[in-house]
Design a protein around this motif. Structure first.
Motif: not given
Length: 969
Positions: A99, A102, A114, A118, A120, A160, A933
């Motif tokens: 990502n 990340e 997140k 995920e 964002r 994302n 992850n």
């Protein structure tokens, strides 16, 4: 021979060095980042960089894999005059994280937010996502999505939206230059796709195939990426194509309160809290009317805080990403280079939620409280509620973001000393939500609901009714709220460079940019029974009464939910009935209802900016001290046209403003391995799009207006930066950076006086029965409640970073290394917030009735979105054939809103993420991989009220494992 790389070509040429395509600084046999020749725009060669260092002659280190990507990023950082950090792919279609956000959090000063497990959005040096500008292949853009709990309808960039495999590098510009696009108090982030002319001659193909497994959802999804790159023998023509597709299905489970609040209850331990309502009879609970009856028990309950909607639930995230890039580069001579780049991304998500809750919010008047327990923070932490409003919710949102961009760059050497870059293109991000549906089952007179928040993060919730029995519920409400958000950019730029004499360069340029934003929302909301006792659905006939408030619930339109692992204590109700949305919407004919446009939520902004810059770059030696620097000024003219709705009437306001933004960067080289950097700059971020809305409501009886403020000034600040970097060994760095941001204008909630014409409004927005309409006077002043220009705020911090390969250790340990950083931030801003009511009975001066009235005062806190502490660390091993790395990222607690319902601020608790990656190169062309992850399955805790730390939500997303193979031909 071409001696420069400007604009987009500079970024691509310098950064694609980390992508396993041959550039001198990364070719086998060249070991050290400091031996690399520098880029020649906004860079300076460190003293001694072109000489073999003692370390270089003492050992022969072949840099490959993950270590190669670190070296390329370090080389770029060292050669820049301004403060720059980067993440570089070690090979084509092989970004070091799954990502983009990340990956960015590995950079000092950057934290991420997140959603659904995920990354964002990002925060840079304590400033939130709206303060960061993002460019894709040199063109500013915004990508928004409806992922997470809410849609993004502001200037923040959603990382994302894109597959990480599409990019070769991320570059973060932390200090401003006159030649760098304005609009950021935090940073400018460049996302760069591949550059075919930087590759090897002939055809290169890469295919990466992975499976993605989530241990909470138990689902496996595909992740596929590929790239084709070709360059002719003459090196004058190159073509690159890449694509990536992924499908993930993950779960989020946990609990939520939707904040805490103060309110009057019907009774407490049998003590009535209201005088009887005239005409009330026994049977159905009284939920309104009557006068408050003060007592010790009722006052204690009313002034305490209770959870508004205590609940547990499941959220499913079903995501599909498709990304495509294409690039054509043509270099007919060493003086001319033309690049055309395209990018397409499609991000689809289906979000499903199932909740079991008690709707205490706005229903406290009818609830009887039994055995309340209070804590020292003023919370009713446990109680039994009778006549409770039990509800189950089933929610479905289908959304899609389509992003596309086309850009072209022309680099031209006019003479050996003068060159230009022409850059132009457009991008558009369309975020569509055709379905956002909620079906609610209610049991409005339930007895025996109990909650216990003694453990704020893991409450116990039990229900006094069988919540799996359809006979105990009625279908009470249906909602559908489709929406649409569009962001579009058109950009044209011209950049020039003139090498006046050795060590002195003049840069000048001009830019024109048009940004269009529009958001629209529609509603199909309704209840099963309207207030006049008739059905309000396309359904046939239903007899509505005080006890029949909805439609019959049957197993045919329902499904059973099992909570699973949500961190709930033993005894918590973990199975319940919810609507099956396809069956329930068919049953209610919901989608046959005409969607009504919600004009109050609809708005648009057109922002046209134009301007230019003049910058002087210098390097040389003074009294034996080598230096490099730049200084210049950027001019920006901003024209804004904002449209919103008041009382269904469109209003448009146009305004413009000018900014002169001087900046200076200086790098000093007291030794061949030490760099001192300093920078000062005036910077701006244009106002939040929501605050620019010239819409709201007008009270023509009391001459008050609740309104957006299209006349808000931009955020303006002066940034100061100072850092020292010590490149004490090959591929190694120790650095300390200090920064101060003096924010001169900071919008806050407030009031001001204005006439309707000054707000872009006229008589039509007034109620015809109001005195203001009957005696209309365009010069009549109204008290306007809105966002106003505040007095400012301050932010200061320090970043410490260390990158250390263990080449000084013997044997296999020499292939290990460490990368880590820590950021400490202090910030201050004043906010006016309505805090807790301290008395249950504040008497109305006119009627004498009791009221719970919050106390408004000024509170000092950090800027919203600022974590005081953040750090991350990575330990790796890479011998060229086998590599493994583990990473830990920590972000401290932070507030992100001033909150509501008499709470003081809300935000998130500390969060730690643990990730790992393993690679094994079977052959020169085949590599196997496993990535993990969130290996500790960390929970994300959100609080309301920074002093009382009340639970807002606490949830987790499970561990995600990717496994697969990568082939390169």
């Amino acid at each position: 021979m071409r001696q420069h790389a400007t604009g987009i070509s500079l970024v691509k040429a310098a950064l694609f060095a980390g992508s396993a395509l041959t550039l001198p600084c990364l070719s086998p046999g060249v070991a050290f980042a400091q031996d690399a020749p520098p880029p020649e725009t906004s860079t300076a060669t460190p003293p001694g960089a072109d000489e073999a260092t003692p370390e270089a002659t003492a050992q022969d280190i072949i840099v490959t894999g993950y270590r190669k990507s670190l070296e390329a990023a370090l080389s770029l950082k060292r050669q820049s005059i301004s403060a720059v950090d980067a993440v570089v792919a070690e090979d084509m279609a092989k970004f070091p994280d799954q990502n983009l956000a990340e990956s960015l959090q590995r950079i000092p000063g950057i934290s991420i937010q997140k959603d659904g497990g995920e990354g964002r959005a990002i925060t840079v040096r304590g400033l939130g996502a709206q303060f960061t500008r993002v460019r894709v292949n040199g063109l500013e853009t915004i990508a928004t999505s409806s992922d997470g709990a809410s849609a993004n309808r502001d200037r923040a960039f959603d990382f994302n939206v894109f597959a990480s495999e599409l990019f070769s590098s991320l570059v973060v510009h932390k200090t401003a230059e006159a030649s760098l696009d304005e609009g950021s108090l935090g940073a400018v982030v460049d996302l760069n796709t591949g550059s075919p002319l930087s590759g090897k001659t002939g055809l290169t193909a890469v295919l990466n195939v992975q499976g993605s497994y989530n241990d909470l959802s138990k689902n496996v999804g595909p992740r596929i990426a590929g790239m084709l790159s070709w360059k002719n023998e003459a090196g004058t023509l190159g073509i690159a194509l890449s694509g990536a597709y992924s499908h993930t299905d993950t779960l989020e489970t946990g609990n939520n309160t939707v904040r805490w609040s103060q309110s009057y209850f019907n009774s407490v331990n049998g003590t009535p809290c209201f005088y009887s309502v005239p005409g009330a009879t026994g049977g159905t609970p009284v939920r309104s009317g009557g006068s408050y009856r003060p007592s010790e028990a009722c006052d204690a309950a009313a002034t305490s805080f209770h959870p508004r909607i205590p609940r547990y639930g499941i959220v499913e995230h079903d995501r599909r990403r498709l990304g495509l890039t294409g690039s054509i580069q043509f270099e007919p001579t060493d003086r001319t280079k033309i690049s055309i780049d395209g990018l397409y991304s499609s991000f689809k998500e289906e979000r499903r939620e199932q909740w079991l809750e008690v709707l205490a919010r706005s229903n406290e008047r009818g609830i009887d409280v039994v055995n309340p327990v209070y804590d020292s923070n003023g919370n009713m932490v446990s109680a039994t509620l009778n006549n409770a409003y039990v509800r189950t919710e089933s929610y479905l949102r289908k959304s899609q973001t389509e992003f596309y961009q086309v850009g072209a760059t022309w680099d031209q050497d006019v003479t050996d000393k003068f060159r230009f870059t022409a850059l132009g293109g457009m991008s558009q991000s369309n975020a569509k939500t055709p379905v956002e549906t909620t079906i609610a089952y209610d049991s409005r007179n339930a007895n025996g609901f109990s909650y216990d928040y003694s453990n704020m993060k893991s409450p116990t919730l039990t229900y006094g009714i069988d919540v799996t029995n359809p006979a105990n519920f009625q279908l009470a409400e249906v909602r559908d709220r489709p929406s649409y958000t569009k962001n579009r950019f058109k950009t044209g730029q011209l950049r020039t460079e003139w090498d006046v004499v050795d060590g002195f360069q003049i840069k000048a340029g001009a830019v024109w940019r048009r940004y269009d934003f529009r958001t629209q929302l529609w509603q199909r909301d309704t209840v099963a029974c309207s207030t006049n006792g008739r059905p309000d659905l396309i359904l046939g006939t239903t007899t509505c009464s005080s006890t029949t408030y909805g439609l019959p619930v049957t197993s045919a339109i329902s499904q059973l939910v099992n909570l699973g692992d949500a961190g709930q204590p033993n005894g918590t109700t973990s199975s319940w009935l919810v609507a099956d949305i396809p069956a329930a919407t068919d049953y209610t004919n919901l989608y046959e209802r005409t969607a009504v446009e919600d004009l109050g939520s609809n708005r648009k902004v057109r922002e046209t900016t134009s301007g230019g810059y003049l910058q002087f770059d210098v390097k040389g030696e003074l009294l034996g001290l080598e230096y490099a620097g730049n200084a210049g000024i950027r001019y920006a003219h901003t024209n804004q046209r904002s449209t919103g709705y008041t009382a269904g009437i469109a209003g448009t306001v146009q305004r413009s403003y000018d900014d002169w933004l001087p900046s200076m960067n200086l790098a000093l080289y007291p030794a061949h391995d030490v760099i001192l950097r300093g920078a000062i700059a005036k910077v701006i971020t244009r106002p939040s799009l929501g605050n620019l809305n010239p819409g709201g409501s007008v009270d023509g009886f009391n001459y008050r207006v609740t309104y957006g403020n299209p006349f808000l000034d931009p955020y303006r600040a002066t940034n100061f930066d100072l850092s020292v970097e010590w490149y004490f060994a090959p591929q190694a760095l120790f650095s300390v950076a200090a920064f101060v941001k003096k924010i001169e204008s900071f919008p806050v909630s407030g009031t001001y006086v204005a006439t309707l014409p000054q707000l872009g409004l006229d008589r039509s927005v007034l109620s015809p029965s109001s005195p203001a309409y009957i005696n209309y006077d365009p010069n009549q002043e109204y008290v306007v409640s809105s966002q106003v220009n505040g007095s400012g705020a301050s932010l200061k911090g320090i970043e410490v970073a260390l990158q250390l390969p263990f080449t000084f250790l013997p044997g296999v340990f020499s292939h290990m290394g460490f990368q880590g950083n820590v950021t400490l931030i202090k910030s201050n801003a004043d906010y006016t917030i309505t805090g807790p009511a301290v008395s249950a009975c504040t008497r109305n001066a006119t009627t004498g009735a009791c009221a719970l009235t919050g106390v408004s005062q000024v509170y000092n806190s950090t800027l919203l979105g600022v974590s005081k502490r953040a750090w991350n660390a990575t330990v790796y091993y890479d011998d060229g054939k086998f590599s493994i790395r583990g990473s830990v990222s920590y972000r401290g607690p932070f507030v992100d809103a001033t909150s509501g319902t008499n709470n003081i601020f809300e935000g998130y608790g500390a969060y730690t993420s643990v990730d790992a990656a393993v690679r094994y190169k079977v052959t020169e062309w085949l590599e196997l991989s496993v990535d993990g992850n969130n290996l500790t399955d960390a929970y994300r805790y959100r609080f309301t009220d920074t002093y009382a730390n009340r639970n807002y939500e606490n949830n987790h997303y499970g561990r995600t494992i990717q496994f697969g193979a990568r082939a390169k031909f």
